[in-house]
Design an enzyme around this catalytic site. Structure first.
Site, PDB file in Angstrom:
ATOM      1  N   LYS A   1       0.788  -1.238   0.000  1.00  0.00           N
ATOM      2  CA  LYS A   1       0.000   0.000   0.000  1.00  0.00           C
ATOM      3  C   LYS A   1       0.814   1.279   0.000  1.00  0.00           C
ATOM      4  O   LYS A   1       0.326   2.344   0.384  1.00  0.00           O
ATOM      5  CB  LYS A   1      -1.027   0.025   1.152  1.00  0.00           C
ATOM      6  CG  LYS A   1      -1.837  -1.218   1.328  1.00  0.00           C
ATOM      7  CD  LYS A   1      -2.369  -1.785   0.033  1.00  0.00           C
ATOM      8  CE  LYS A   1      -3.470  -0.951  -0.575  1.00  0.00           C
ATOM      9  NZ  LYS A   1      -3.870  -1.539  -1.897  1.00  0.00           N
TER      10      LYS A   1
ATOM     11  N   GLY B   1       2.124   2.541  -2.784  1.00  0.00           N
ATOM     12  CA  GLY B   1       2.089   3.174  -4.098  1.00  0.00           C
ATOM     13  C   GLY B   1       2.679   2.292  -5.189  1.00  0.00           C
ATOM     14  O   GLY B   1       3.163   2.790  -6.214  1.00  0.00           O
TER      15      GLY B   1
ATOM     16  N   THR C   1       7.127  -7.013  -5.872  1.00  0.00           N
ATOM     17  CA  THR C   1       7.295  -7.732  -4.605  1.00  0.00           C
ATOM     18  C   THR C   1       7.042  -6.796  -3.435  1.00  0.00           C
ATOM     19  O   THR C   1       7.237  -5.588  -3.548  1.00  0.00           O
ATOM     20  CB  THR C   1       8.707  -8.339  -4.465  1.00  0.00           C
ATOM     21  OG1 THR C   1       8.735  -9.142  -3.282  1.00  0.00           O
ATOM     22  CG2 THR C   1       9.794  -7.273  -4.333  1.00  0.00           C
ATOM     23  N   HIS C   2       6.585  -7.379  -2.322  1.00  0.00           N
ATOM     24  CA  HIS C   2       6.489  -6.620  -1.070  1.00  0.00           C
ATOM     25  C   HIS C   2       7.511  -7.125  -0.056  1.00  0.00           C
ATOM     26  O   HIS C   2       7.466  -6.759   1.114  1.00  0.00           O
ATOM     27  CB  HIS C   2       5.089  -6.773  -0.455  1.00  0.00           C
ATOM     28  CG  HIS C   2       4.000  -6.114  -1.233  1.00  0.00           C
ATOM     29  ND1 HIS C   2       4.139  -4.859  -1.780  1.00  0.00           N
ATOM     30  CD2 HIS C   2       2.739  -6.510  -1.542  1.00  0.00           C
ATOM     31  CE1 HIS C   2       3.012  -4.534  -2.399  1.00  0.00           C
ATOM     32  NE2 HIS C   2       2.161  -5.517  -2.266  1.00  0.00           N
TER      33      HIS C   2
ATOM     34  N   ARG D   1       6.167   5.041   1.697  1.00  0.00           N
ATOM     35  CA  ARG D   1       5.113   6.012   2.016  1.00  0.00           C
ATOM     36  C   ARG D   1       5.084   6.193   3.529  1.00  0.00           C
ATOM     37  O   ARG D   1       5.326   5.221   4.270  1.00  0.00           O
ATOM     38  CB  ARG D   1       3.781   5.428   1.534  1.00  0.00           C
ATOM     39  CG  ARG D   1       2.582   6.314   1.731  1.00  0.00           C
ATOM     40  CD  ARG D   1       1.328   5.602   1.209  1.00  0.00           C
ATOM     41  NE  ARG D   1       0.228   6.538   1.083  1.00  0.00           N
ATOM     42  CZ  ARG D   1      -0.996   6.204   0.685  1.00  0.00           C
ATOM     43  NH1 ARG D   1      -1.260   4.938   0.360  1.00  0.00           N
ATOM     44  NH2 ARG D   1      -1.948   7.104   0.606  1.00  0.00           N
TER      45      ARG D   1
ATOM     46  N   SER E   1      -4.112   2.952   4.668  1.00  0.00           N
ATOM     47  CA  SER E   1      -4.373   2.308   3.382  1.00  0.00           C
ATOM     48  C   SER E   1      -4.382   0.783   3.519  1.00  0.00           C
ATOM     49  O   SER E   1      -5.230   0.092   2.948  1.00  0.00           O
ATOM     50  CB  SER E   1      -3.316   2.755   2.369  1.00  0.00           C
ATOM     51  OG  SER E   1      -3.608   2.257   1.093  1.00  0.00           O
TER      52      SER E   1
ATOM     53  N   TYR F   1       6.460   8.276  -1.860  1.00  0.00           N
ATOM     54  CA  TYR F   1       5.094   8.554  -2.320  1.00  0.00           C
ATOM     55  C   TYR F   1       4.799  10.056  -2.242  1.00  0.00           C
ATOM     56  O   TYR F   1       4.246  10.648  -3.169  1.00  0.00           O
ATOM     57  CB  TYR F   1       4.119   7.770  -1.434  1.00  0.00           C
ATOM     58  CG  TYR F   1       2.648   7.894  -1.772  1.00  0.00           C
ATOM     59  CD1 TYR F   1       1.994   6.912  -2.513  1.00  0.00           C
ATOM     60  CD2 TYR F   1       1.892   8.979  -1.318  1.00  0.00           C
ATOM     61  CE1 TYR F   1       0.637   7.008  -2.800  1.00  0.00           C
ATOM     62  CE2 TYR F   1       0.536   9.086  -1.605  1.00  0.00           C
ATOM     63  CZ  TYR F   1      -0.088   8.100  -2.339  1.00  0.00           C
ATOM     64  OH  TYR F   1      -1.438   8.204  -2.624  1.00  0.00           O
TER      65      TYR F   1
ATOM     66  N   THR G   1      -1.001   8.837 -15.221  1.00  0.00           N
ATOM     67  CA  THR G   1      -0.728   8.215 -13.921  1.00  0.00           C
ATOM     68  C   THR G   1      -1.283   9.050 -12.760  1.00  0.00           C
ATOM     69  O   THR G   1      -0.949   8.800 -11.604  1.00  0.00           O
ATOM     70  CB  THR G   1       0.786   7.970 -13.711  1.00  0.00           C
ATOM     71  OG1 THR G   1       1.480   9.205 -13.870  1.00  0.00           O
ATOM     72  CG2 THR G   1       1.325   6.957 -14.699  1.00  0.00           C
TER      73      THR G   1
ATOM     74  N   MET H   1      -6.060   6.894 -13.122  1.00  0.00           N
ATOM     75  CA  MET H   1      -5.870   5.482 -12.763  1.00  0.00           C
ATOM     76  C   MET H   1      -7.105   4.885 -12.103  1.00  0.00           C
ATOM     77  O   MET H   1      -7.377   3.699 -12.240  1.00  0.00           O
ATOM     78  CB  MET H   1      -4.632   5.320 -11.869  1.00  0.00           C
ATOM     79  CG  MET H   1      -3.336   5.394 -12.688  1.00  0.00           C
ATOM     80  SD  MET H   1      -1.843   5.136 -11.720  1.00  0.00           S
ATOM     81  CE  MET H   1      -2.153   3.564 -10.938  1.00  0.00           C
TER      82      MET H   1
ATOM     83  N   ARG I   1      -8.538   4.063  -3.417  1.00  0.00           N
ATOM     84  CA  ARG I   1      -9.395   4.536  -2.326  1.00  0.00           C
ATOM     85  C   ARG I   1      -9.427   6.062  -2.253  1.00  0.00           C
ATOM     86  O   ARG I   1     -10.451   6.684  -2.500  1.00  0.00           O
ATOM     87  CB  ARG I   1      -8.882   3.923  -1.008  1.00  0.00           C
ATOM     88  CG  ARG I   1      -9.827   3.985   0.167  1.00  0.00           C
ATOM     89  CD  ARG I   1      -9.114   3.461   1.407  1.00  0.00           C
ATOM     90  NE  ARG I   1      -7.911   4.226   1.697  1.00  0.00           N
ATOM     91  CZ  ARG I   1      -7.865   5.331   2.446  1.00  0.00           C
ATOM     92  NH1 ARG I   1      -8.946   5.782   3.024  1.00  0.00           N
ATOM     93  NH2 ARG I   1      -6.723   5.975   2.629  1.00  0.00           N
ATOM     94  N   LYS I   2      -8.301   6.695  -1.917  1.00  0.00           N
ATOM     95  CA  LYS I   2      -8.250   8.159  -1.813  1.00  0.00           C
ATOM     96  C   LYS I   2      -7.040   8.765  -2.517  1.00  0.00           C
ATOM     97  O   LYS I   2      -7.121   9.836  -3.076  1.00  0.00           O
ATOM     98  CB  LYS I   2      -8.203   8.575  -0.340  1.00  0.00           C
ATOM     99  CG  LYS I   2      -9.562   8.760   0.289  1.00  0.00           C
ATOM    100  CD  LYS I   2      -9.435   9.623   1.533  1.00  0.00           C
ATOM    101  CE  LYS I   2     -10.803   9.964   2.101  1.00  0.00           C
ATOM    102  NZ  LYS I   2     -10.669  10.685   3.379  1.00  0.00           N
TER     103      LYS I   2
HETATM  104  P1  A3P Z   1      -5.072   4.885  -0.459  1.00  0.00           P
HETATM  105  O1  A3P Z   1      -5.645   3.644   0.145  1.00  0.00           O
HETATM  106  O2  A3P Z   1      -4.499   5.811   0.563  1.00  0.00           O
HETATM  107  O3  A3P Z   1      -6.018   5.575  -1.379  1.00  0.00           O
HETATM  108  P2  A3P Z   1      -0.505  -0.156  -3.675  1.00  0.00           P
HETATM  109  O4  A3P Z   1      -0.582   0.028  -5.148  1.00  0.00           O
HETATM  110  O5  A3P Z   1       0.891  -0.246  -3.152  1.00  0.00           O
HETATM  111  O6  A3P Z   1      -1.390  -1.235  -3.198  1.00  0.00           O
HETATM  112  O7  A3P Z   1      -0.987   1.211  -3.013  1.00  0.00           O
HETATM  113  C1  A3P Z   1      -2.327   1.613  -3.081  1.00  0.00           C
HETATM  114  C2  A3P Z   1      -2.417   3.017  -2.584  1.00  0.00           C
HETATM  115  O8  A3P Z   1      -1.846   3.902  -3.559  1.00  0.00           O
HETATM  116  C3  A3P Z   1      -3.867   3.458  -2.376  1.00  0.00           C
HETATM  117  O9  A3P Z   1      -3.809   4.445  -1.352  1.00  0.00           O
HETATM  118  C4  A3P Z   1      -4.141   4.054  -3.746  1.00  0.00           C
HETATM  119  O10 A3P Z   1      -5.248   4.924  -3.794  1.00  0.00           O
HETATM  120  C5  A3P Z   1      -2.829   4.813  -3.985  1.00  0.00           C
HETATM  121  N1  A3P Z   1      -2.641   5.166  -5.393  1.00  0.00           N
HETATM  122  C6  A3P Z   1      -2.754   4.366  -6.473  1.00  0.00           C
HETATM  123  N2  A3P Z   1      -2.563   5.068  -7.599  1.00  0.00           N
HETATM  124  C7  A3P Z   1      -2.296   6.329  -7.229  1.00  0.00           C
HETATM  125  C8  A3P Z   1      -2.022   7.539  -7.950  1.00  0.00           C
HETATM  126  N3  A3P Z   1      -1.987   7.561  -9.276  1.00  0.00           N
HETATM  127  N4  A3P Z   1      -1.819   8.665  -7.232  1.00  0.00           N
HETATM  128  C9  A3P Z   1      -1.866   8.640  -5.892  1.00  0.00           C
HETATM  129  N5  A3P Z   1      -2.134   7.547  -5.155  1.00  0.00           N
HETATM  130  C10 A3P Z   1      -2.341   6.399  -5.821  1.00  0.00           C
END
Ligand code: A3P
Length: 289
Positions: free
Chosen positions: A42, A44, A101-102, A124, A132, A187, A221, A226, A251-252
């Site tokens: 989570k 980014g 990978t995480h 982040r 998140s 992030y 992007t 997205m 999500r946000k």
């Molecule tokens: P939130 O839950 O805070 O909205 P991952 O891809 O590592 O699973 O991370 C997901 C997080 O990155 C989510 O955060 C998602 O909304 C955010 N995210 C994905 N694309 C994004 C973008 N283009 N700009 C900003 N945040 C983004």
């Protein structure tokens, strides 16, 4: 429907199915032209994946969006009882491979370092990352149940969540970054000035893009683009896996949403651990106070 429990591998909590087939991950054969995107969950990941793919495709949206994110960037340690594992998928994939990978640095298969692969790491700030991850664990039925926010905050702080401690993860990769070809991104920096940060990625990948193409990458992007794009918003994942009534994958996408979740004392508890762990590392995150 799954809600896999966590178990430890080399001291790191991971979902049971991954642990059951850990040897496969450990023995994974990297190729010199693999590109690895590594993150704490989570942070980014998907965002960086799209930035990378659009750069590699010279800003051509149709080429970059040839398949959903998780198909273009197979998840290396992915294991469920029914689907092919990440390693199985990657072994059959033609080069050059894009891999997600995480894993914390110390658990990355050593073949990546032997092959001198390029890695992009995205970090982040802990509080937004925790928020998140909490919503993701709630909506993703393969993840362990996060319980209440109160209990989750505590578990996250103690590293008792999937892929372990956020603190150890970001610091582990930070300390590794000068030993290998690792680009360490934040992030919050990408949010602040996507163009400046995308340029860094572009240079790291050895690409030259015109101003016009660069603008296209920035545009495609953005969070809004997205969120609306079926190739990047995970809408292709079936709803028995992702419970979209609970939360969306996109999500946000903001910096500082943690203020809507953390109480003052939860925030102070984080700051305390943050200050202890980050001391002397040179690594700094914004949006903590
Ligand atoms: P939130 O839950 O805070 O909205 P991952 O891809 O590592 O699973 O991370 C997901 C997080 O990155 C989510 O955060 C998602 O909304 C955010 N995210 C994905 N694309 C994004 C973008 N283009 N700009 C900003 N945040 C983004």
């Amino acid at each position: 429907i799954y809600r896999f429990p966590l178990e430890l591998v080399h001291g790191i909590p991971l979902m049971k199915p991954i642990i059951n087939r850990w040897q496969e991950v450990e023995q994974f054969q990297a190729r010199p032209d693999d590109l690895l995107i590594a993150t704490y969950p989570k942070a980014g990941t998907t965002w960086m994946q799209e930035i990378v793919d659009l750069i590699l495709q010279d800003g051509d949206l149709e080429k970059a969006m040839r398949a959903p994110s998780h198909i273009r960037f197979p998840f290396m340690e992915f294991v469920t009882p029914t689907l092919p594992s990440g390693v199985e998928v990657l072994t059959k994939m033609p080069s050059p491979r894009l891999i997600k990978t995480h894993l914390p640095y110390q658990l990355v298969p050593t073949s990546f370092w032997n092959q001198n692969c390029k890695v992009i790491y995205v970090a982040r700030n802990a509080k937004d990352n925790a928020v998140s991850f909490y919503w993701f664990d709630k909506m993703n039925k393969a993840q362990p149940d996060p319980g209440t926010w109160e209990s989750y905050v505590e578990a996250f702080l103690q590293g008792k969540v999937g892929w372990g401690s956020w603190f150890d993860h970001v610091i582990g990769w930070w300390e590794a970054k000068d030993k290998h070809r690792i680009l360490y991104m934040l992030y919050e920096d990408i949010k602040e000035d996507p163009k400046r940060e995308i340029l860094k990625v572009m240079r790291f990948l050895g690409k030259e893009l015109s101003e016009e193409v660069l603008e296209k990458v920035v545009h495609h992007t953005s969070f809004q683009a997205m969120k609306e794009n079926p190739m990047t918003n995970y809408s292709t994942v079936p709803s028995f896996m992702f419970d979209r009534a609970t939360s969306m994958f996109m999500r946000k996408g903001e910096v500082g949403d943690w203020v809507n979740h953390f109480t003052d004392s939860q925030s102070k508890a984080y700051d305390k651990v943050y200050n202890e762990k980050m001391r002397g590392t040179g690594l700094k995150f914004r949006s903590l106070i």
